[in-house]
Design a protein around this motif. Sequence first.
Motif, PDB file in Angstrom:
ATOM      1  N   LYS A 251      11.287  -3.069   1.724  1.00 18.93           N
ATOM      2  CA  LYS A 251      10.131  -3.662   2.402  1.00 18.93           C
ATOM      3  C   LYS A 251       8.966  -2.675   2.453  1.00 18.93           C
ATOM      4  O   LYS A 251       7.804  -3.044   2.196  1.00 18.93           O
ATOM      5  CB  LYS A 251      10.549  -4.080   3.826  1.00 18.93           C
ATOM      6  CG  LYS A 251       9.651  -5.098   4.470  1.00 18.93           C
ATOM      7  CD  LYS A 251      10.137  -5.458   5.872  1.00 18.93           C
ATOM      8  CE  LYS A 251      11.439  -6.225   5.856  1.00 18.93           C
ATOM      9  NZ  LYS A 251      11.799  -6.724   7.218  1.00 18.93           N
ATOM     10  N   GLU A 252       9.276  -1.415   2.754  1.00 23.84           N
ATOM     11  CA  GLU A 252       8.223  -0.399   2.809  1.00 23.84           C
ATOM     12  C   GLU A 252       7.638  -0.122   1.420  1.00 23.84           C
ATOM     13  O   GLU A 252       6.431   0.111   1.275  1.00 23.84           O
ATOM     14  CB  GLU A 252       8.795   0.892   3.418  1.00 23.84           C
ATOM     15  CG  GLU A 252       7.816   2.045   3.525  1.00 23.84           C
ATOM     16  CD  GLU A 252       6.717   1.866   4.581  1.00 23.84           C
ATOM     17  OE1 GLU A 252       6.087   2.866   4.949  1.00 23.84           O
ATOM     18  OE2 GLU A 252       6.486   0.715   5.037  1.00 23.84           O
ATOM     19  N   THR A 253       8.472  -0.175   0.385  1.00 26.31           N
ATOM     20  CA  THR A 253       7.973  -0.013  -0.978  1.00 26.31           C
ATOM     21  C   THR A 253       7.010  -1.127  -1.330  1.00 26.31           C
ATOM     22  O   THR A 253       5.936  -0.892  -1.910  1.00 26.31           O
ATOM     23  CB  THR A 253       9.150  -0.004  -1.976  1.00 26.31           C
ATOM     24  OG1 THR A 253      10.056   1.050  -1.642  1.00 26.31           O
ATOM     25  CG2 THR A 253       8.644   0.191  -3.401  1.00 26.31           C
ATOM     26  N   LEU A 254       7.358  -2.362  -0.987  1.00 24.76           N
ATOM     27  CA  LEU A 254       6.496  -3.498  -1.287  1.00 24.76           C
ATOM     28  C   LEU A 254       5.208  -3.467  -0.463  1.00 24.76           C
ATOM     29  O   LEU A 254       4.174  -3.972  -0.909  1.00 24.76           O
ATOM     30  CB  LEU A 254       7.260  -4.797  -1.032  1.00 24.76           C
ATOM     31  CG  LEU A 254       8.366  -5.098  -2.049  1.00 24.76           C
ATOM     32  CD1 LEU A 254       9.294  -6.196  -1.520  1.00 24.76           C
ATOM     33  CD2 LEU A 254       7.765  -5.516  -3.386  1.00 24.76           C
ATOM     34  N   ARG A 255       5.258  -2.861   0.729  1.00 28.75           N
ATOM     35  CA  ARG A 255       4.034  -2.716   1.518  1.00 28.75           C
ATOM     36  C   ARG A 255       3.061  -1.759   0.835  1.00 28.75           C
ATOM     37  O   ARG A 255       1.873  -2.051   0.677  1.00 28.75           O
ATOM     38  CB  ARG A 255       4.366  -2.189   2.920  1.00 28.75           C
ATOM     39  CG  ARG A 255       3.134  -2.014   3.810  1.00 28.75           C
ATOM     40  CD  ARG A 255       3.470  -1.333   5.124  1.00 28.75           C
ATOM     41  NE  ARG A 255       3.770   0.089   4.971  1.00 28.75           N
ATOM     42  CZ  ARG A 255       2.857   1.057   4.893  1.00 28.75           C
ATOM     43  NH1 ARG A 255       1.557   0.754   4.942  1.00 28.75           N
ATOM     44  NH2 ARG A 255       3.232   2.317   4.787  1.00 28.75           N
TER      45      ARG A 255
ATOM     46  N   TRP B 176      -1.130  -1.282  10.620  1.00 31.44           N
ATOM     47  CA  TRP B 176      -0.057  -0.318  10.380  1.00 31.44           C
ATOM     48  C   TRP B 176      -0.433   1.064  10.901  1.00 31.44           C
ATOM     49  O   TRP B 176      -1.517   1.562  10.607  1.00 31.44           O
ATOM     50  CB  TRP B 176       0.236  -0.216   8.880  1.00 31.44           C
ATOM     51  CG  TRP B 176       0.518  -1.531   8.229  1.00 31.44           C
ATOM     52  CD1 TRP B 176      -0.355  -2.316   7.530  1.00 31.44           C
ATOM     53  CD2 TRP B 176       1.764  -2.238   8.242  1.00 31.44           C
ATOM     54  NE1 TRP B 176       0.263  -3.453   7.097  1.00 31.44           N
ATOM     55  CE2 TRP B 176       1.569  -3.430   7.510  1.00 31.44           C
ATOM     56  CE3 TRP B 176       3.028  -1.967   8.766  1.00 31.44           C
ATOM     57  CZ2 TRP B 176       2.594  -4.363   7.311  1.00 31.44           C
ATOM     58  CZ3 TRP B 176       4.049  -2.888   8.576  1.00 31.44           C
ATOM     59  CH2 TRP B 176       3.828  -4.059   7.859  1.00 31.44           C
ATOM     60  N   ALA B 177       0.483   1.704  11.625  1.00 29.65           N
ATOM     61  CA  ALA B 177       0.306   3.100  12.014  1.00 29.65           C
ATOM     62  C   ALA B 177       0.610   3.985  10.807  1.00 29.65           C
ATOM     63  O   ALA B 177       1.532   3.699  10.035  1.00 29.65           O
ATOM     64  CB  ALA B 177       1.243   3.446  13.166  1.00 29.65           C
ATOM     65  N   SER B 178      -0.174   5.049  10.636  1.00 29.73           N
ATOM     66  CA  SER B 178      -0.006   5.954   9.489  1.00 29.73           C
ATOM     67  C   SER B 178       0.203   5.144   8.216  1.00 29.73           C
ATOM     68  O   SER B 178       1.253   5.235   7.564  1.00 29.73           O
ATOM     69  CB  SER B 178       1.181   6.901   9.719  1.00 29.73           C
ATOM     70  OG  SER B 178       1.034   7.637  10.909  1.00 29.73           O
TER      71      SER B 178
END
Length: 444
Positions: free
Chosen positions: A296-300, A344-346
């Motif tokens: 999920k983080e990669t796709l973000r 999103w933070a950071s």
Amino acid sequence: MLLRLGTVPTVVVSSAMAAREVMKTHDAYCCSRPDTPGPRRLSYGHKDVAFSPYNNYWREMRKLFVVELLSMRRVQATWYAREAEVDKLIDRLRSVERKPVYLKDYIFKLMDGIVGTVALGSIYGSEQFANRKHFHDLFDEAMGVRSSFSAEDYFPNVAGWLADRLTGLISRRERLFRELDAFYEKIIDEHLDPSRATQDNGPDFIDVLIGIMRENQQGSSSFRVTRDHVKGILSDTFLGGVDTGSITMVWAMAELIRKPRLLKKVQEEIRTAVGNKERVQPDDLPRLKYLKMVLKETLRLHPAVPLLAPRETMQHVSICGYDVPAKTRLFVNAWAIGRDPASWASPDEFDPDRFDGSDVDFNGAHFELLPFGAGRRMCPGLAMGVSTMEFTLANLLYCFDWELPEGMTVKDVSMEEAGGLTVHKKTPLVLVPTRYDTRGSSST
């Protein structure tokens, strides 16, 4: 903000709020596609699903596309293909372990095999051609042509056509079309061969389309499918299915190799859940929560299609207070939305733990995360693509320990982007795999 590029009014959507208005509030009026030369030519006059305007043909073909190729029923029924190709991937990497490998080449071959088997049955994707690397490059180039700037896109007159002719864009597009057309012709001819063996897993997707095509010829079907329609759908299947999944998995491995702590964390989760099996099994995936957060983080951070395929308004709408007339092109910037500090933070940091306890997902309901889009034009291959990426990444991380080549450090891993419609790592990712002993240590 409403811009005018050439003679064409254009809106670029870069916030979750505006994306919600385009893809939910006004989705019924913002879900068509512009008629542009590149996609038109490579889709045989918009006879595909991805770039077809919103009309009855698109609705019928998308329904068929989803039911016969991309539904959850088909995802479950085609695990045999994913498992077979992952086994081949593991064997290939074991044969070169402890040596640097260009990871994208291995993952592309896996994705091509899965998509080819699921869509084409025993006719095995581009493996039937001697030069696989050529088709890898050809698919990348075709995605670039679909998205590259064309003067004719924004100046739809003789001047635009002449400019594209002078820059060589038209001749490049025609060369690509001829090469891809020869590939699709071979696939269709082999499906039409009366001596072709019966498929163990029943008719594949191309068999279904050819069946409808034959019914058309006999006058027994009102849903028209010609040879060009089959080719248009093949263009979606290969250009969309193979390239995007490969890109995302390479980005995931690149991010993890730069963060050894996160790499260790996800590997420990997988190896604890799987135990002493030879490899990860499909029924292990629901327990791999951190792996899902990594994906999920990669796709973000790295949506394979940063600017989602352009939409076109069918009537006047109001988006965030701006009046947007009919026939306006809408570009949803999924890359900017995924890095928006308002959501999103950071935002530029790779941190899968941000999803711990969060219900934000990429299913089209949360507009701050849109790698697959949302609404009527949401990518129909979400379920198939995610299951393939999770299963492949889980096995790469379970079966091997990964290091950078000797002399390289994490600071040497370039994250520079390149591409057009899809965006990949500009510098290929080179890693060294070492076989993991399921008893608890890397092989020596």
